[in-house]
Design an enzyme around this catalytic site. Structure first.
Site, PDB file in Angstrom:
ATOM      1  N   ARG A   1     167.499  45.061  23.027  1.00  0.00           N
ATOM      2  CA  ARG A   1     168.634  45.355  24.489  1.00  0.00           C
ATOM      3  C   ARG A   1     169.964  45.853  23.534  1.00  0.00           C
ATOM      4  NH1 ARG A   1     165.220  47.561  26.499  1.00  0.00           N
ATOM      5  NH2 ARG A   1     163.895  46.037  28.353  1.00  0.00           N
TER       6      ARG A   1
ATOM      7  N   SER B   1     184.849  43.714  10.177  1.00  0.00           N
ATOM      8  CA  SER B   1     183.930  42.272   9.579  1.00  0.00           C
ATOM      9  C   SER B   1     182.776  41.836   9.888  1.00  0.00           C
ATOM     10  CB  SER B   1     185.041  41.608   8.800  1.00  0.00           C
ATOM     11  OG  SER B   1     184.130  40.552   7.800  1.00  0.00           O
TER      12      SER B   1
ATOM     13  N   GLU C   1     169.876  48.910  22.301  1.00  0.00           N
ATOM     14  CA  GLU C   1     169.614  49.614  22.974  1.00  0.00           C
ATOM     15  C   GLU C   1     171.359  50.362  23.525  1.00  0.00           C
ATOM     16  OE1 GLU C   1     168.411  48.783  26.816  1.00  0.00           O
ATOM     17  OE2 GLU C   1     167.867  50.681  27.659  1.00  0.00           O
TER      18      GLU C   1
END
Length: 152
Positions: free
Chosen positions: A88, A114, A91
Site C-alpha cells: 500500500r 533525508s 501503491e
C-alpha cells in the site's frame, strides 16, 4: 519532447560527432561525472551551460528548458513488494510520488528528504467511517550540491 527522448538524442549526437564526455564537461567547466550524469538525465542543467552543450551536440534550443527541469532521479523501482501493508505504501507512492516530488522541488528547491536525518510516526486517528492510519515522514531537506573533493 520528453527527457528520455532528449537523452537519446544527446547520446546519438555525442557518438555521431565523436565527442567525449570529458570534452562536453570541459566546455561548461564542470566535472565529467556530473556532466555525464546530467546529460543522461540525472541532474538539471542551468540554461547557459545547457545552451553550450546543445550547440556542441547540434540539438534544437527547445530542449534547454527540459534539460533545466528537476529530473526523476534513478528511475522507478523494479521489484513490487508482496506484503499487503508494504504494498500500500508502494501503491501510494506510485500514485502520489510524482506529485510529492514536484511539491518538494517547488517549495524547497532541487534536493531530497533525508532518510538518515529522519523520523517516522504512526498514529491511529478515530473516524466514524473507520479508524484512520496517519503516517508522518519527517526528514531534513538536503539540497543537491555537486562538490568536488579538495585537490580534485
Amino acid at each position: 519532447m520528453t527527457r528520455d527522448q532528449i537523452t537519446e538524442q544527446i547520446v546519438t549526437a555525442r557518438l555521431t560527432k565523436g565527442l567525449t564526455w570529458q570534452q562536453l564537461a570541459d566546455a561548461i567547466d564542470k566535472p565529467v561525472v556530473w556532466t555525464t550524469a546530467a546529460l543522461l538525465g540525472q541532474h538539471p542543467i542551468p540554461p547557459e551551460p545547457a545552451g553550450k552543450l546543445i550547440e556542441m551536440l547540434g540539438l534544437d534550443e527547445s530542449v534547454v528548458p527540459v534539460l533545466g527541469a528537476v529530473p526523476m532521479r534513478g528511475g522507478l523501482p523494479t521489484a513490487v513488494p508482496t506484503d499487503p501493508t508494504i504494498y500500500r505504501f508502494y501503491e501510494a507512492l506510485q500514485v502520489y510520488g510524482g506529485a510529492i516530488k514536484e511539491l518538494i522541488h517547488e517549495q524547497f528547491g532541487d534536493g531530497i528528504m533525508s532518510a538518515i536525518t529522519f523520523s517516522v510516526d504512526v498514529e491511529k486517528k478515530p473516524h466514524p467511517a473507520g479508524d484512520r492510519v496517519v503516517v508522518t515522514f519527517d526528514g531534513k531537506f538536503l539540497p543537491y550540491d555537486w562538490t568536488a573533493a579538495p585537490g580534485s
